[in-house]
Design a protein around this motif. Structure first.
Motif, mmCIF file in Angstrom:
data_model
loop_
_atom_site.group_PDB
_atom_site.id
_atom_site.type_symbol
_atom_site.label_atom_id
_atom_site.label_comp_id
_atom_site.label_asym_id
_atom_site.label_seq_id
_atom_site.Cartn_x
_atom_site.Cartn_y
_atom_site.Cartn_z
ATOM 1 N N SER A 28 -64.269 52.891 14.790
ATOM 2 C CA SER A 28 -64.664 51.567 14.317
ATOM 3 C C SER A 28 -65.809 50.988 15.124
ATOM 4 O O SER A 28 -66.427 50.009 14.718
ATOM 5 N N LEU A 29 -66.092 51.570 16.277
ATOM 6 C CA LEU A 29 -67.202 51.099 17.101
ATOM 7 C C LEU A 29 -68.522 51.231 16.370
ATOM 8 O O LEU A 29 -69.476 50.503 16.623
ATOM 9 N N PHE A 30 -68.604 52.196 15.488
ATOM 10 C CA PHE A 30 -69.879 52.541 14.882
ATOM 11 C C PHE A 30 -69.943 52.164 13.400
ATOM 12 O O PHE A 30 -70.647 52.772 12.616
ATOM 13 N N ALA A 31 -69.141 51.175 13.040
ATOM 14 C CA ALA A 31 -69.182 50.673 11.664
ATOM 15 C C ALA A 31 -70.443 49.839 11.464
ATOM 16 O O ALA A 31 -71.133 49.474 12.388
ATOM 17 N N GLY A 32 -70.734 49.505 10.214
ATOM 18 C CA GLY A 32 -71.891 48.666 9.911
ATOM 19 C C GLY A 32 -73.191 49.392 10.176
ATOM 20 O O GLY A 32 -73.372 50.536 9.779
ATOM 21 N N ASN A 33 -74.123 48.719 10.898
ATOM 22 C CA ASN A 33 -75.441 49.305 11.123
ATOM 23 C C ASN A 33 -75.524 50.113 12.401
ATOM 24 O O ASN A 33 -76.593 50.527 12.807
ATOM 25 N N ALA A 34 -74.388 50.327 13.079
ATOM 26 C CA ALA A 34 -74.408 51.120 14.307
ATOM 27 C C ALA A 34 -74.546 52.592 13.972
ATOM 28 O O ALA A 34 -74.100 53.050 12.927
ATOM 29 N N PRO A 35 -75.164 53.395 14.869
ATOM 30 C CA PRO A 35 -75.367 54.811 14.575
ATOM 31 C C PRO A 35 -74.071 55.607 14.614
ATOM 32 O O PRO A 35 -73.107 55.196 15.242
ATOM 33 N N ASP A 36 -74.056 56.714 13.923
ATOM 34 C CA ASP A 36 -72.911 57.612 13.965
ATOM 35 C C ASP A 36 -72.757 58.147 15.381
ATOM 36 O O ASP A 36 -73.718 58.553 16.025
ATOM 37 N N SER A 37 -71.517 58.161 15.878
ATOM 38 C CA SER A 37 -71.272 58.542 17.264
ATOM 39 C C SER A 37 -71.738 59.958 17.579
ATOM 40 O O SER A 37 -72.423 60.198 18.575
ATOM 41 N N ALA A 38 -71.362 60.914 16.736
ATOM 42 C CA ALA A 38 -71.730 62.308 16.990
ATOM 43 C C ALA A 38 -73.235 62.502 16.938
ATOM 44 O O ALA A 38 -73.821 63.189 17.788
ATOM 45 N N ALA A 39 -73.889 61.901 15.955
ATOM 46 C CA ALA A 39 -75.335 62.039 15.826
ATOM 47 C C ALA A 39 -76.054 61.391 16.992
ATOM 48 O O ALA A 39 -77.024 61.933 17.530
ATOM 49 N N ALA A 40 -75.581 60.207 17.406
ATOM 50 C CA ALA A 40 -76.189 59.522 18.545
ATOM 51 C C ALA A 40 -76.000 60.330 19.824
ATOM 52 O O ALA A 40 -76.893 60.403 20.665
ATOM 53 N N GLY A 41 -74.833 60.950 19.965
ATOM 54 C CA GLY A 41 -74.582 61.766 21.148
ATOM 55 C C GLY A 41 -75.489 62.972 21.210
ATOM 56 O O GLY A 41 -76.030 63.311 22.271
ATOM 57 N N THR A 42 -75.676 63.635 20.084
ATOM 58 C CA THR A 42 -76.547 64.812 20.041
ATOM 59 C C THR A 42 -77.990 64.453 20.335
ATOM 60 O O THR A 42 -78.711 65.208 21.011
#
Length: 233
Positions: free
Chosen positions: A48-62
């Motif tokens: 839920s941290l990455f809902a809305g306009n936040a980036p996807d967690s896995a993609a941001a991590g990569t």
């Protein structure tokens, strides 16, 4: 989530939302977790941290150029190692206030990862800022009969490892330094020498009784099993 964690799911989500709000104020910074690269393996509400306009967690991590890892337990160390290997790869990884010496000490205990995690992975992590304070006492044959003294093992990269003696004013003074980390027994010996308390003859029975058989931790002793020496340098 580890069984000993008493944080409720609702409280976890509340904290996560507050952290997300803070991170949204900083460009090119995102909040992730050690299992974000594993599809379908997310057991908490961190998604839920990455809902809305936040980036996807896995993609941001990569896509990240630098990783800061904080707030993990001993049982999560294998996931940390896997994340570094599969996601971070050769990019810089910073550990923030993990108290790695405490986590290392639990390795090999029931329910925790084996000790070879230290030899293989944790030994790669070079301390940039390190402070470990210790309190000691020694009995003497004249008044005040018990002498209490305190010190610390300190390191601020790229400076050397330093043994610090606590003064009466509360300040710490460097009494010894080396480019290689001191073990706990060596720290105590340096402090005793600076205090003039190293009165027993080397190798004597009294010296053995004063110091005991074991003066350092297992991860300080087992140097021949380490695949890396960075954590000592």
């Amino acid at each position: 989530m580890p069984a000993h964690t008493n944080c409720s799911h609702a409280h976890l989500l509340y904290t996560a939302h507050r952290m997300r709000s803070t991170l949204n104020l900083m460009s090119d910074v995102s909040l992730g977790h050690l299992k974000e690269h594993k599809q379908g393996d997310l057991l908490t509400g961190f998604q839920s941290l990455f809902a809305g306009n936040a980036p996807d967690s896995a993609a941001a991590g990569t896509a990240a150029d630098l990783y800061i890892v904080t707030n993990i337990t001993g049982v999560e160390l294998p996931a940390f190692e896997e994340y570094v290997s599969e996601v971070a790869e050769d990019k810089p990884v910073v550990t923030w206030n993990l108290e790695l010496d405490t986590l290392r000490g639990d390795l090999g205990l029931l329910g925790y990862p084996p000790k070879n995690l230290q030899y293989r992975f944790l030994s790669r992590i070079r301390p940039v800022f390190f402070l470990r304070t210790r309190d000691y006492s020694k009995s003497v044959s004249v008044a005040p009969f018990i002498i209490n003294y305190s010190g610390a093992l300190f390191r601020e990269y790229p400076g050397p490892w330093q043994v610090m003696l606590k003064q009466d004013s509360g300040e710490y003074a460097c009494i010894a330094e080396d480019k290689v980390r001191y073990n706990l027994g060596e720290v105590k010996e340096e402090l005793m020498a600076a205090m003039g308390l190293n009165t027993e003859a080397a190798g004597s029975t009294m010296a053995f009784l004063r110091r005991g058989y074991k003066t350092s931790t297992w991860f300080e002793d087992e140097t021949e099993l380490e695949q890396h020496k960075d954590w000592r340098l």
